[in-house]
Every structure is written in C-alpha cells, then in structure tokens.
Scaffold this motif. Structure first.
Motif, short mmCIF file in Angstrom:
data_model
loop_
_atom_site.label_atom_id
_atom_site.label_comp_id
_atom_site.label_asym_id
_atom_site.label_seq_id
_atom_site.Cartn_x
_atom_site.Cartn_y
_atom_site.Cartn_z
N THR A 147 31.14 -6.47 -2.18
CA THR A 147 31.89 -5.24 -2.42
C THR A 147 33.27 -5.33 -1.80
OG1 THR A 147 29.84 -3.94 -2.44
CG2 THR A 147 31.89 -2.73 -2.12
N ASN A 148 33.35 -5.87 -0.58
CA ASN A 148 34.64 -6.02 0.09
C ASN A 148 35.54 -7.00 -0.66
OD1 ASN A 148 33.59 -4.30 1.98
ND2 ASN A 148 33.23 -5.87 3.53
N VAL A 149 34.94 -8.05 -1.22
CA VAL A 149 35.71 -9.01 -2.01
C VAL A 149 36.34 -8.30 -3.21
CG1 VAL A 149 35.52 -11.01 -3.53
CG2 VAL A 149 34.42 -11.05 -1.29
N ALA A 150 35.56 -7.47 -3.89
CA ALA A 150 36.08 -6.75 -5.06
C ALA A 150 37.25 -5.84 -4.67
CB ALA A 150 34.97 -5.93 -5.70
N GLN A 209 40.31 -7.92 -4.33
CA GLN A 209 40.82 -8.41 -5.61
C GLN A 209 41.55 -7.31 -6.38
OE1 GLN A 209 37.18 -9.92 -7.31
NE2 GLN A 209 37.42 -11.94 -6.37
N ASP A 210 41.15 -6.06 -6.20
CA ASP A 210 41.75 -4.95 -6.96
C ASP A 210 43.03 -4.42 -6.31
OD1 ASP A 210 39.81 -5.12 -8.84
OD2 ASP A 210 38.68 -3.37 -8.19
N PHE A 211 43.17 -4.61 -4.99
CA PHE A 211 44.34 -4.07 -4.28
C PHE A 211 45.01 -5.22 -3.54
CE2 PHE A 211 41.40 -0.59 -4.89
CZ PHE A 211 42.23 0.45 -5.33
N ALA A 212 46.22 -5.57 -4.01
CA ALA A 212 46.90 -6.76 -3.50
C ALA A 212 47.12 -6.70 -2.00
CB ALA A 212 48.22 -6.95 -4.23
N LEU A 240 43.39 -10.30 1.54
CA LEU A 240 42.64 -11.20 2.42
C LEU A 240 41.13 -11.06 2.24
CD1 LEU A 240 44.58 -11.00 5.82
CD2 LEU A 240 44.29 -13.02 4.36
N LEU A 241 40.68 -9.84 1.90
CA LEU A 241 39.24 -9.62 1.72
C LEU A 241 38.69 -10.40 0.54
CD1 LEU A 241 39.03 -5.76 2.31
CD2 LEU A 241 38.17 -7.54 3.83
N GLY A 242 39.56 -10.75 -0.41
CA GLY A 242 39.10 -11.44 -1.61
C GLY A 242 39.10 -12.94 -1.52
N ARG A 243 39.45 -13.49 -0.38
CA ARG A 243 39.53 -14.95 -0.25
C ARG A 243 38.19 -15.57 0.13
NH1 ARG A 243 45.30 -15.91 2.96
NH2 ARG A 243 46.64 -14.89 1.40
N TRP A 244 37.91 -16.73 -0.46
CA TRP A 244 36.69 -17.48 -0.19
C TRP A 244 37.04 -18.78 0.53
CZ3 TRP A 244 31.56 -16.61 -2.40
CH2 TRP A 244 31.46 -15.38 -3.04
N ARG A 245 36.22 -19.15 1.50
CA ARG A 245 36.36 -20.42 2.18
C ARG A 245 34.98 -21.01 2.40
NH1 ARG A 245 40.59 -19.04 7.13
NH2 ARG A 245 42.39 -18.45 5.84
N SER A 246 34.84 -22.28 2.13
CA SER A 246 33.57 -22.97 2.35
C SER A 246 32.41 -22.22 1.70
CB SER A 246 33.30 -23.14 3.85
OG SER A 246 34.34 -23.83 4.48
N ARG A 247 32.60 -21.87 0.43
CA ARG A 247 31.55 -21.26 -0.40
C ARG A 247 31.14 -19.86 0.04
NH1 ARG A 247 26.98 -25.59 0.22
NH2 ARG A 247 27.74 -25.36 2.36
N ALA A 248 31.95 -19.18 0.84
CA ALA A 248 31.59 -17.85 1.31
C ALA A 248 32.86 -17.02 1.52
CB ALA A 248 30.81 -17.93 2.62
N VAL A 286 36.43 -13.78 5.27
CA VAL A 286 37.11 -12.60 5.80
C VAL A 286 36.29 -11.35 5.53
CG1 VAL A 286 39.20 -11.20 5.69
CG2 VAL A 286 39.36 -13.69 5.54
N ALA A 287 35.72 -11.26 4.33
CA ALA A 287 34.90 -10.09 3.99
C ALA A 287 33.70 -9.96 4.93
CB ALA A 287 34.44 -10.19 2.54
N TYR A 288 33.05 -11.09 5.22
CA TYR A 288 31.93 -11.07 6.17
C TYR A 288 32.40 -10.69 7.56
CZ TYR A 288 28.24 -13.00 3.17
OH TYR A 288 27.30 -13.17 2.21
N GLY A 289 33.57 -11.22 7.95
CA GLY A 289 34.07 -10.92 9.29
C GLY A 289 34.39 -9.45 9.48
N VAL A 290 35.07 -8.85 8.51
CA VAL A 290 35.40 -7.43 8.59
C VAL A 290 34.13 -6.58 8.58
CG1 VAL A 290 36.52 -5.53 7.36
CG2 VAL A 290 37.69 -7.72 7.58
#
Length: 440
Positions: A304-307, A310-313, A317-325, A328-332
């Motif tokens: 949900t945080n990723v979405a 992606q919708d609000f520029a 940062l919430l929409g970025r993926w690193r190492s298959r996960a 940032v979204a998990y951290g927040v």
C-alpha cells in the motif's frame, strides 16, 4: 485473470465457489478472535447480549460485503477503496485514505496483532511489566527483516504460520464446544460491571474485519454474478457460526465475569480441560497464529505504501524497490508500527489502545465507501455493473447507518488513542497541502 477468456472458453484456473469461500474465511479469521471476546464480554450486560452482538456482527458484515461486491465488480482496480473514493469524492479524499492506511489503519493493525502475540507469549515467558510490548516490538522488527529478504522467504514463512493459525482455531473451537461442556460448571450469565453495547460492537466488528479485502476477488471468480453473492453468504455465515460456537464455549467454561477479566481467554479456557500444560500449549499456538496474521499484514501494508509513492511524486521514495523488496516502504511502516507499540506500552493496555487508535478512522472511511456506492450509482453509468447489491438503496443505507453508529461509538466510548488516530489523519491534510505546494 478473467473467468472467461476472449474466445469464450471457460478459464479453469479461475476461482470457483469453494475457492472463494476458503479465501474469504481465511482472510477474515485471524488471531483477534482470541483477544476480542474478553473485551466484548466486558461490555455486555449478559451472556445473551454478548452472543447477540456476535450475531449482529455477522449480519452487518454481510450487508457491507454485498455493497463492496458491487463496487469491486463495477470498478475492478488494485487500489480498492482508494479508487472508489477517488471516483466518488476526488483525489484529496483518496490521498487521505492512503495516508490513513499508512499511519493509522494498517500500522495500527500491525501493532494490534503484535500485542496479541505479546499477550500470549507473556503467558509462557513473562519479561516483566512491559512484557507484551517487548514481544510486540521484537516481532515487528524480526518479521520486517524477513520481508526485506524478498518474497521467497516471506512466502515460506507465511505457509508455516498459517498452518499454526488453522491448528489454533480448530483446537480451541473443537475442545471448547465438544469437551468442555462435560467438565465445566461455570455460570454463563454473570453480568458485566460496565456494559457499553456500542463499544462491544466495535470489538465484534474488528474480529469480522477483512471481508472488504475479500470482495476484490470478483475479477477472478467464475460466474461472478451468481457466485459472489453465494460465496459471501456461505463464508460469512460459516464465520458467524464459528464465532458464536467459540464464544459459547468461552461463556460456558468461564462465565461472563471471568471472560471479561481474562488476559488470555483461550489459554484460560483450555486450562480448565488440560490444566497448566494445556494452557501453555494453546498459548504457544495462538502466539504463532498472531505471528502469521502479523506477517501477512506487514506484507500487504508495505505494498500500500509503495502505491502511495507511485501516485504522488513527492512521496516517491516509498515506491522504490531494492533487493527484491520495497525497503523504504517497509522501513517507514516498521518505524510507525514501533512508535504505536510505544504508545500502547505507555497506556499499559496495548491491544485496547490500538483498537481505540484505529476504530474511528476505520469506520469513517467505511462510511465514505458506503456513500461512494450511492454517489456512483447516482452518476451516469460509465461502467458495467455485473453485480448489483440486492435491495438498493435500502441495503447500502443500512450499511451506512451501521457505520455511522460504530463511528459514533468508537469516538464516544474509546479513550485517548482515538483522538491520536483522528489527529494523525488530520495531519495528513496538512501534508497534502505541503505536497501540492512543492509539486511542479
């Protein structure tokens, strides 16, 4: 995936009626049923009143599920509520919903489930006065780390934890309803000290929560017009019967007064049959069940945080993926959830504080979702409606009235946690204005 492909041939990989029932039941039943009955009992004037609350909870859930079924089939979209609210009330309201999901609803549910884990682990190995909070924080941190390893480790962990959930629910239900009545002599109708039926319903509907997510399977359902209604009727009916049986077992074995005062109600119930060893075993199973629900909620919450990113520029940062996960979204999400665990620790009633924190916001957006159905129906049709809620407009109006009553109850009867939750959503309005000012 569609139930019928472009050539008109039935897609055998689509969900059948039994598949839909299994999914809905699996989504709704979680570890909360091992915690909320004590709180419902504490706010019920008698055993009959308590059982009536659980029965009404099933009815309200069914009415709401029918409303969501129409929205989901008319406007299939991965955003779910976000998309319905955006179409009905505009982008600003949709943003507030997404903000609420990130800061209150999803993270509050994570902290709530973590406290269920902490309460039952504390029955096994207490860690002092803040034992439940320590276990809760540790569980959030550990499972978040597992998720950072990618979907593979997350998937395998979830499979084992789901198995523990099924065993825990089945064990308490079967023993409580088949064995316990022959050995228990508890009086089942002792009055509670401070009944508040509205608050009892808030806790009941918390346990039924999840059917709104289940309505999203319509796009993959065979014969959706027919099977959506049938799957909802069967699944919510089955859940209602199971919840009534479990609470009847609690009531029969412990009595209303002991239910209301219990910190680990399922463990207390099993202790009557098997003694301390049985109580410890069921505490372990329920702790694992809570861990399973927590693990799944962490996964969906991060998406949900990723979405949102992606919708609000300006939240990119919430929409970025690193190492298959989505790191940032998990951290927040983890940071907010841990802060909520701290709030629960300060109040010394972590589970109840999280219910207070989430309930008004939850029922406010549920009310808006019901109103969105009425608003979108009133607009010129721009999408097919493969399923239409029976009894329109009475059915959605009943749902809206129920949501309004529960919103009122969650504000009147809950504590300071409710004000914090409402304030955090209000802060989202300021964040939106700031974001609009910095966006190009």
């Amino acid at each position: 995936m569609s139930a019928v492909d472009g050539s008109g041939v039935r897609d055998t990989t689509a969900l059948g009626l039994k598949d839909a029932i299994a999914l809905i039941v699996g989504i709704v039943i979680g570890a909360g049923i091992f915690e909320t009955p004590a709180l419902v009992a504490a706010n019920s004037s008698s055993g009959i009143t308590m059982l009536l609350a659980w029965f009404l909870g099933g009815g309200i859930s069914l009415v709401g599920a029918l409303c969501y079924a129409e929205l989901a089939t008319a406007y299939p979209h991965v955003g779910g509520n976000y998309y319905y609210l955006k179409r009905a009330f505009g982008a600003s309201m949709a943003f507030l919903f997404s903000w609420a999901r990130m800061t209150v609803l999803q993270t509050g549910s994570i902290a709530l489930l973590a406290f269920v884990f902490g309460d039952y682990m504390s029955q096994l190995w207490p860690l002092g006065e803040a034992s439940a909070a320590i276990y809760a924080a540790g569980a959030i941190a550990l499972l978040s780390l597992i998720h950072l390893g990618g979907l593979g480790p997350s998937k395998h962990t979830q499979q084992w934890l789901t198995l523990a959930t099924v065993i825990g629910v089945a064990l308490v239900g079967l023993i409580g309803t088949l064995v316990l009545p022959t050995v228990s002599g508890a009086e089942p109708t002792v009055s509670a000290a401070t009944p508040a039926f509205g608050l009892a319903m808030v806790f009941v509907l918390l346990s039924y929560g999840g059917w709104n997510e289940a309505a999203y399977i319509s796009a993959e359902l065979q014969q959706p017009r027919r099977n959506m209604v049938r799957s909802l009727l069967w699944s919510i009916g089955l859940i209602t019967v199971l919840y009534l049986l479990i609470n009847l077992a609690y009531l029969w074995g412990l009595g209303l007064e002991q239910m209301a005062s219990s910190d680990a109600i399922a463990a207390d119930l099993m202790g009557l049959v098997f003694g301390p060893t049985g109580a410890r075993l069921v505490s372990l199973l329920i702790a694992l069940a809570a861990l399973g629900s927590l693990h799944a909620t962490l996964l969906t919450g991060a998406r949900t945080n990723v979405a949102l990113g992606q919708d609000f520029a300006w939240l990119g940062l919430l929409g970025r993926w690193r190492s298959r996960a989505p790191v940032v979204a998990y951290g927040v999400q983890g940071a907010i959830a841990l802060a909520l665990v701290g709030l629960g620790a300060l109040t010394r009633n972590g589970f109840e504080t999280m219910v207070d924190y989430t309930a008004p916001v939850f029922w406010f957006f549920f009310l808006l979702s019901g109103l969105s159905l009425l608003r979108l129906r009133a607009q010129p049709p721009d999408a097919p409606h493969p399923f239409r809620v029976p009894g329109y407009p009475v059915t959605p109006l009943v749902f809206c009235l129920a949501c309004g009553y529960l919103l009122y109850s969650s504000l009147v009867y809950t504590g300071g946690g409710a004000l914090v939750g409402v304030g955090v959503v209000g802060l989202g309005g300021l964040v939106l204005r700031w974001g609009q000012s910095v966006s190009p």
